[in-house]
Design a protein around this motif. Structure first.
Motif, PDB file in Angstrom:
ATOM      1  N   VAL A   1       0.775  -1.159   0.074  1.00  0.00           N
ATOM      2  CA  VAL A   1      -0.044  -0.044   0.088  1.00  0.00           C
ATOM      3  C   VAL A   1       0.872   1.159   0.007  1.00  0.00           C
ATOM      4  O   VAL A   1       1.982   1.119   0.267  1.00  0.00           O
ATOM      5  CB  VAL A   1      -0.985   0.239   1.298  1.00  0.00           C
ATOM      6  CG1 VAL A   1      -1.924  -1.240   1.284  1.00  0.00           C
ATOM      7  CG2 VAL A   1      -0.255   0.079   2.561  1.00  0.00           C
ATOM      8  N   VAL A   2       0.169   2.182  -0.459  1.00  0.00           N
ATOM      9  CA  VAL A   2       0.617   3.689  -0.089  1.00  0.00           C
ATOM     10  C   VAL A   2      -0.306   4.593   0.676  1.00  0.00           C
ATOM     11  O   VAL A   2      -1.680   4.357   0.395  1.00  0.00           O
ATOM     12  CB  VAL A   2       1.272   4.217  -1.304  1.00  0.00           C
ATOM     13  CG1 VAL A   2       0.205   4.598  -2.043  1.00  0.00           C
ATOM     14  CG2 VAL A   2       1.913   5.762  -1.075  1.00  0.00           C
TER      15      VAL A   2
ATOM     16  N   ALA B   1       3.903   7.009   3.025  1.00  0.00           N
ATOM     17  CA  ALA B   1       4.394   5.606   3.348  1.00  0.00           C
ATOM     18  C   ALA B   1       4.113   4.416   2.414  1.00  0.00           C
ATOM     19  O   ALA B   1       2.878   4.408   2.423  1.00  0.00           O
ATOM     20  CB  ALA B   1       3.909   5.472   4.812  1.00  0.00           C
ATOM     21  N   LEU B   2       5.139   3.863   1.881  1.00  0.00           N
ATOM     22  CA  LEU B   2       5.066   2.876   0.892  1.00  0.00           C
ATOM     23  C   LEU B   2       5.584   1.739   1.374  1.00  0.00           C
ATOM     24  O   LEU B   2       6.660   1.576   1.753  1.00  0.00           O
ATOM     25  CB  LEU B   2       5.680   3.161  -0.429  1.00  0.00           C
ATOM     26  CG  LEU B   2       6.068   2.293  -1.445  1.00  0.00           C
ATOM     27  CD1 LEU B   2       4.569   1.706  -2.247  1.00  0.00           C
ATOM     28  CD2 LEU B   2       6.735   2.548  -2.583  1.00  0.00           C
ATOM     29  N   GLY B   3       4.854   0.544   1.550  1.00  0.00           N
ATOM     30  CA  GLY B   3       5.176  -0.727   2.089  1.00  0.00           C
ATOM     31  C   GLY B   3       4.183  -1.472   2.312  1.00  0.00           C
ATOM     32  O   GLY B   3       3.316  -1.557   1.543  1.00  0.00           O
ATOM     33  N   PHE B   4       4.225  -2.670   3.156  1.00  0.00           N
ATOM     34  CA  PHE B   4       3.226  -3.599   3.216  1.00  0.00           C
ATOM     35  C   PHE B   4       2.483  -3.305   4.697  1.00  0.00           C
ATOM     36  O   PHE B   4       3.113  -3.037   5.698  1.00  0.00           O
ATOM     37  CB  PHE B   4       3.805  -4.921   3.463  1.00  0.00           C
ATOM     38  CG  PHE B   4       4.643  -5.206   2.193  1.00  0.00           C
ATOM     39  CD1 PHE B   4       3.962  -5.933   1.210  1.00  0.00           C
ATOM     40  CD2 PHE B   4       5.875  -4.909   1.980  1.00  0.00           C
ATOM     41  CE1 PHE B   4       4.653  -6.311   0.117  1.00  0.00           C
ATOM     42  CE2 PHE B   4       6.311  -5.234   0.702  1.00  0.00           C
ATOM     43  CZ  PHE B   4       5.971  -6.056  -0.239  1.00  0.00           C
TER      44      PHE B   4
ATOM     45  N   LYS C   1      10.757   0.412   3.545  1.00  0.00           N
ATOM     46  CA  LYS C   1      12.173   0.029   3.355  1.00  0.00           C
ATOM     47  C   LYS C   1      12.828   0.286   4.709  1.00  0.00           C
ATOM     48  O   LYS C   1      13.864  -0.274   4.872  1.00  0.00           O
ATOM     49  CB  LYS C   1      12.792   0.514   2.311  1.00  0.00           C
ATOM     50  CG  LYS C   1      12.398   0.119   0.904  1.00  0.00           C
ATOM     51  CD  LYS C   1      13.434   0.808  -0.289  1.00  0.00           C
ATOM     52  CE  LYS C   1      13.049   0.155  -1.688  1.00  0.00           C
ATOM     53  NZ  LYS C   1      13.722   0.766  -2.574  1.00  0.00           N
ATOM     54  N   ARG C   2      12.711   1.243   5.327  1.00  0.00           N
ATOM     55  CA  ARG C   2      13.185   2.052   6.474  1.00  0.00           C
ATOM     56  C   ARG C   2      12.761   1.381   7.989  1.00  0.00           C
ATOM     57  O   ARG C   2      13.329   1.581   8.926  1.00  0.00           O
ATOM     58  CB  ARG C   2      13.068   3.377   6.655  1.00  0.00           C
ATOM     59  CG  ARG C   2      13.745   4.138   5.242  1.00  0.00           C
ATOM     60  CD  ARG C   2      13.772   5.665   5.556  1.00  0.00           C
ATOM     61  NE  ARG C   2      14.663   6.293   4.494  1.00  0.00           N
ATOM     62  CZ  ARG C   2      14.137   6.970   3.474  1.00  0.00           C
ATOM     63  NH1 ARG C   2      12.868   7.131   3.398  1.00  0.00           N
ATOM     64  NH2 ARG C   2      14.780   7.380   2.524  1.00  0.00           N
ATOM     65  N   GLY C   3      11.693   0.448   7.883  1.00  0.00           N
ATOM     66  CA  GLY C   3      11.305  -0.036   8.863  1.00  0.00           C
ATOM     67  C   GLY C   3       9.846   0.231   9.049  1.00  0.00           C
ATOM     68  O   GLY C   3       9.146   0.635   8.192  1.00  0.00           O
TER      69      GLY C   3
ATOM     70  N   ALA D   1       6.839  -4.022  -6.230  1.00  0.00           N
ATOM     71  CA  ALA D   1       8.026  -3.242  -6.913  1.00  0.00           C
ATOM     72  C   ALA D   1       8.812  -4.025  -7.990  1.00  0.00           C
ATOM     73  O   ALA D   1       8.505  -5.273  -7.912  1.00  0.00           O
ATOM     74  CB  ALA D   1       9.050  -3.068  -5.738  1.00  0.00           C
ATOM     75  N   PRO D   2       9.257  -3.314  -8.936  1.00  0.00           N
ATOM     76  CA  PRO D   2       9.827  -4.074 -10.158  1.00  0.00           C
ATOM     77  C   PRO D   2      11.212  -4.503  -9.509  1.00  0.00           C
ATOM     78  O   PRO D   2      11.738  -4.008  -8.655  1.00  0.00           O
ATOM     79  CB  PRO D   2      10.102  -2.843 -11.112  1.00  0.00           C
ATOM     80  CG  PRO D   2       9.979  -1.684 -10.258  1.00  0.00           C
ATOM     81  CD  PRO D   2       9.114  -1.928  -9.134  1.00  0.00           C
ATOM     82  N   GLU D   3      11.515  -5.815 -10.340  1.00  0.00           N
ATOM     83  CA  GLU D   3      12.635  -6.450  -9.839  1.00  0.00           C
ATOM     84  C   GLU D   3      13.924  -5.462 -10.335  1.00  0.00           C
ATOM     85  O   GLU D   3      13.716  -4.474 -11.218  1.00  0.00           O
ATOM     86  CB  GLU D   3      12.680  -7.593 -10.667  1.00  0.00           C
ATOM     87  CG  GLU D   3      11.943  -8.803 -10.280  1.00  0.00           C
ATOM     88  CD  GLU D   3      12.298 -10.125 -10.865  1.00  0.00           C
ATOM     89  OE1 GLU D   3      13.279 -10.401 -11.398  1.00  0.00           O
ATOM     90  OE2 GLU D   3      11.285 -10.963 -11.251  1.00  0.00           O
ATOM     91  N   GLN D   4      14.911  -5.560  -9.446  1.00  0.00           N
ATOM     92  CA  GLN D   4      15.927  -4.843  -9.706  1.00  0.00           C
ATOM     93  C   GLN D   4      16.774  -5.075 -11.058  1.00  0.00           C
ATOM     94  O   GLN D   4      17.039  -6.484 -11.207  1.00  0.00           O
ATOM     95  CB  GLN D   4      17.090  -4.789  -8.512  1.00  0.00           C
ATOM     96  CG  GLN D   4      16.564  -3.735  -7.461  1.00  0.00           C
ATOM     97  CD  GLN D   4      17.633  -3.754  -6.405  1.00  0.00           C
ATOM     98  OE1 GLN D   4      18.438  -4.206  -6.171  1.00  0.00           O
ATOM     99  NE2 GLN D   4      17.413  -2.829  -5.472  1.00  0.00           N
TER     100      GLN D   4
END
Length: 79
Positions: A17-18, A30-33, A47-49, A67-70
């Motif tokens: 989510v964002v 906040a972007l993450g799970f 990514k930061r916690g 997220a796209p694969e690196q």
């Protein structure tokens, strides 16, 4: 636009989510799970916690794709 509170209440934990929240002087995302939620707050693992956001500050929220694969770093060809 959908209701961010309804979305956060219904989204399964683990959804990427964002969440946009109001801060002094503007907004931040906040972007993450999505890891937990209550009537007062939601927690998003970025990514930061882990960040806990007050529901009173939430102005928008939505699901985002994975997220796209690196990409692999290119190395110059050797002669």
């Amino acid at each position: 636009m959908s209701d961010p509170f309804a979305f956060l209440a219904d989204a399964p934990l683990g959804t990427r989510v964002v969440v946009r929240t109001r801060i002094p002087g503007g907004y931040t995302d906040a972007l993450g799970f999505l890891r937990s939620r209550s009537a007062a707050s939601v927690s998003v693992e970025t990514k930061r916690g882990l960040v806990t956001l007050a529901m009173a500050d939430v102005v928008a929220a939505k699901e985002v794709p994975p997220a796209p694969e690196q990409r692999r770093r290119r190395t110059p060809a050797r002669p």
